[in-house]
Design a protein around this motif. Structure first.
Motif, PDB file in Angstrom:
ATOM      1  N   MET A  39       0.862  -1.123  -0.126  1.00  0.00           N
ATOM      2  CA  MET A  39      -0.004   0.040  -0.122  1.00  0.00           C
ATOM      3  C   MET A  39       0.847   1.233  -0.093  1.00  0.00           C
ATOM      4  O   MET A  39       1.959   1.205   0.721  1.00  0.00           O
ATOM      5  N   THR A  40       0.359   2.261  -0.625  1.00  0.00           N
ATOM      6  CA  THR A  40       1.035   3.451  -0.680  1.00  0.00           C
ATOM      7  C   THR A  40       0.290   4.660   0.167  1.00  0.00           C
ATOM      8  O   THR A  40      -0.759   4.810  -0.465  1.00  0.00           O
ATOM      9  N   PHE A  41       0.845   5.261   0.970  1.00  0.00           N
ATOM     10  CA  PHE A  41       0.117   6.477   1.661  1.00  0.00           C
ATOM     11  C   PHE A  41       0.529   7.885   1.093  1.00  0.00           C
ATOM     12  O   PHE A  41       1.652   8.098   1.100  1.00  0.00           O
ATOM     13  N   PHE A  94      -4.524   9.777   1.554  1.00  0.00           N
ATOM     14  CA  PHE A  94      -5.049   9.014   0.784  1.00  0.00           C
ATOM     15  C   PHE A  94      -4.388   7.570   0.372  1.00  0.00           C
ATOM     16  O   PHE A  94      -2.902   7.801   0.668  1.00  0.00           O
ATOM     17  N   VAL A  95      -4.950   6.390   0.231  1.00  0.00           N
ATOM     18  CA  VAL A  95      -4.124   5.168   0.098  1.00  0.00           C
ATOM     19  C   VAL A  95      -4.407   4.506  -1.298  1.00  0.00           C
ATOM     20  O   VAL A  95      -5.633   4.301  -1.560  1.00  0.00           O
ATOM     21  N   ASP A  96      -3.417   3.944  -1.663  1.00  0.00           N
ATOM     22  CA  ASP A  96      -3.440   3.196  -2.892  1.00  0.00           C
ATOM     23  C   ASP A  96      -3.646   1.833  -2.494  1.00  0.00           C
ATOM     24  O   ASP A  96      -2.853   1.350  -1.679  1.00  0.00           O
ATOM     25  N   ARG A  97      -4.723   1.236  -2.995  1.00  0.00           N
ATOM     26  CA  ARG A  97      -5.125  -0.170  -2.925  1.00  0.00           C
ATOM     27  C   ARG A  97      -4.976  -0.729  -1.493  1.00  0.00           C
ATOM     28  O   ARG A  97      -4.274  -1.511  -1.043  1.00  0.00           O
ATOM     29  N   PRO A  98      -5.812  -0.095  -0.568  1.00  0.00           N
ATOM     30  CA  PRO A  98      -6.064  -0.576   0.776  1.00  0.00           C
ATOM     31  C   PRO A  98      -6.444  -1.720   0.854  1.00  0.00           C
ATOM     32  O   PRO A  98      -7.430  -2.213   0.084  1.00  0.00           O
ATOM     33  N   LEU A 124      -9.361  -3.133   5.779  1.00  0.00           N
ATOM     34  CA  LEU A 124      -9.347  -1.318   6.046  1.00  0.00           C
ATOM     35  C   LEU A 124     -10.682  -0.751   5.347  1.00  0.00           C
ATOM     36  O   LEU A 124     -10.683   0.475   5.401  1.00  0.00           O
ATOM     37  N   ALA A 125     -11.541  -1.455   4.748  1.00  0.00           N
ATOM     38  CA  ALA A 125     -12.638  -0.954   3.943  1.00  0.00           C
ATOM     39  C   ALA A 125     -13.470   0.131   4.729  1.00  0.00           C
ATOM     40  O   ALA A 125     -13.918   1.293   4.384  1.00  0.00           O
ATOM     41  N   GLY A 126     -13.538  -0.031   6.042  1.00  0.00           N
ATOM     42  CA  GLY A 126     -14.251   0.787   6.905  1.00  0.00           C
ATOM     43  C   GLY A 126     -13.473   2.239   7.080  1.00  0.00           C
ATOM     44  O   GLY A 126     -14.387   3.003   7.932  1.00  0.00           O
ATOM     45  N   TYR A 127     -12.560   2.281   6.992  1.00  0.00           N
ATOM     46  CA  TYR A 127     -11.650   3.428   6.848  1.00  0.00           C
ATOM     47  C   TYR A 127     -11.896   4.332   6.031  1.00  0.00           C
ATOM     48  O   TYR A 127     -11.409   5.846   5.834  1.00  0.00           O
ATOM     49  N   ALA A 175     -11.346   2.225  -3.662  1.00  0.00           N
ATOM     50  CA  ALA A 175     -10.129   2.055  -4.824  1.00  0.00           C
ATOM     51  C   ALA A 175     -10.461   1.501  -6.089  1.00  0.00           C
ATOM     52  O   ALA A 175     -10.900   0.319  -6.138  1.00  0.00           O
ATOM     53  N   GLU A 176      -9.990   2.122  -7.125  1.00  0.00           N
ATOM     54  CA  GLU A 176     -10.003   1.474  -8.537  1.00  0.00           C
ATOM     55  C   GLU A 176      -8.967   1.904  -9.192  1.00  0.00           C
ATOM     56  O   GLU A 176      -7.851   2.632  -9.075  1.00  0.00           O
ATOM     57  N   VAL A 177      -8.655   0.990 -10.229  1.00  0.00           N
ATOM     58  CA  VAL A 177      -7.474   1.424 -11.111  1.00  0.00           C
ATOM     59  C   VAL A 177      -7.783   1.158 -12.670  1.00  0.00           C
ATOM     60  O   VAL A 177      -8.996   0.994 -12.943  1.00  0.00           O
ATOM     61  N   HIS A 178      -6.972   1.576 -13.491  1.00  0.00           N
ATOM     62  CA  HIS A 178      -7.025   1.730 -14.833  1.00  0.00           C
ATOM     63  C   HIS A 178      -8.422   2.450 -15.343  1.00  0.00           C
ATOM     64  O   HIS A 178      -9.253   2.098 -16.045  1.00  0.00           O
ATOM     65  N   LEU A 179      -8.453   3.680 -14.753  1.00  0.00           N
ATOM     66  CA  LEU A 179      -9.702   4.514 -15.263  1.00  0.00           C
ATOM     67  C   LEU A 179      -9.092   5.437 -16.130  1.00  0.00           C
ATOM     68  O   LEU A 179      -7.952   6.168 -15.895  1.00  0.00           O
TER      69      LEU A 179
END
Length: 290
Positions: A204-206, A222-226, A230-233, A238-242
């Motif tokens: 993960m990247t913060f 903001f967090v990349d691919r949590p 940790l979904a409740g935080y 999180a989405e990719v390739h948009l």
């Protein structure tokens, strides 16, 4: 104990690796004389008056930074810890007692006076960190000599990691971003880093934003691919390739080829290129691990 996850707290509170370390014990290495492109500091090493409290002691006057330096200073007589019998020894004592938070433990002895010594770390002739060591009076139990004197760190100051070379910020595990002009942005404004391995978050990247040039009202993370647990935080997915949404707002910050945009309301940060971005959700409450 709960460990905060934002990048600045992770990277700056604990030094992951120190450029120029003499050993794994975080000793200080004295590199010798100033480089040819450095004009030694000629000003006073005596602490400035209280009106200069925005700078941390004499060391804060020595450094030249693109943003406000961090640092500290000690009162006289010294009661902040142990004293040493030499100026170099005072650096090692201060290192062991956590007196300072230097970006690199490689220092140069720049100037020596009867009772004070100035150590600096410079790049391209500019002092980016400084330590003033003094032989002065010490309080009871500090290990002073028969005259009640000893060597100790009187003041220290360093610039933000953005003012140091990549090798230094990378040793901290910190990713320093740049602005539209290609200048490195202070980590107090924008910074990113990988999550801690002991939490299993290294994938993960913060990304921390404090408002700054973006104009927000407070710090945001903001967090990349949590991870799924940790979904409740977070208030968004999180989405990719948009493809970059048309209503996103460009911040002007970039890390290599990746640029940074924000969604309206800052629910997510978009990181990537206009044709391919990832949505990094914003924390709605602080993420932490034991």
């Amino acid at each position: 104990m709960t460990v905060p996850a934002p990048a600045v707290a992770l990277a700056l509170a604990v030094v992951l690796a120190m450029t120029g370390c003499a050993s794994a014990s975080d000793g200080v290495r004295i590199a010798g004389s100033p480089t040819a492109d450095r004009t030694p500091y000629a000003g006073s090493l005596t602490p400035p008056p209280l009106t200069a409290a925005d700078r941390p002691g004499a060391a804060g006057v020595v450094v030249r930074c693109s943003s406000t330096p961090v640092g500290g200073s000690a009162a006289s007589p010294y009661t902040g810890g142990a004293v040493a019998t030499t100026a170099d020894g005072a650096l090692d004592v201060a290192s062991g007692e956590g007196v300072f938070d230097l970006a690199t433990r490689s220092l140069t002895r720049e100037r020596t006076e009867r009772d004070r010594v100035l150590f600096t770390t410079s790049y391209h002739g500019i002092a980016r960190q400084a330590v003033v060591v003094r032989r002065g009076p010490a309080g009871p139990g500090a290990g002073a000599d028969a005259d009640g004197l000893g060597w100790y760190v009187e003041s220290w100051a360093r610039c933000d990691l953005a003012d140091f070379p990549d090798a230094v910020s990378e040793a901290y595990g910190v990713q320093v971003w740049s602005d539209r002009d290609g200048d490195r942005v202070p980590t107090t404004t924008v910074v990113s880093s990988s999550g801690p391995e002991h939490c299993g978050w290294q994938e993960m990247t913060f990304l921390d934003l404090d408002g700054g040039a973006i104009g927000g009202s407070g710090g945001e993370t903001f967090v990349d691919r949590p991870s799924a647990d940790l979904a409740g935080y977070f208030g968004a997915e999180a989405e990719v390739h948009l493809a970059l949404p048309a209503d996103s707002v460009e911040t002007g910050y970039h890390l290599g080829a990746r640029r940074l945009w924000l969604a309206p309301g800052h629910a997510v940060a978009y990181v990537g290129t206009p044709e391919d971005v990832a949505a990094w959700p914003r924390e709605t409450r602080p993420v932490g691990c034991a």
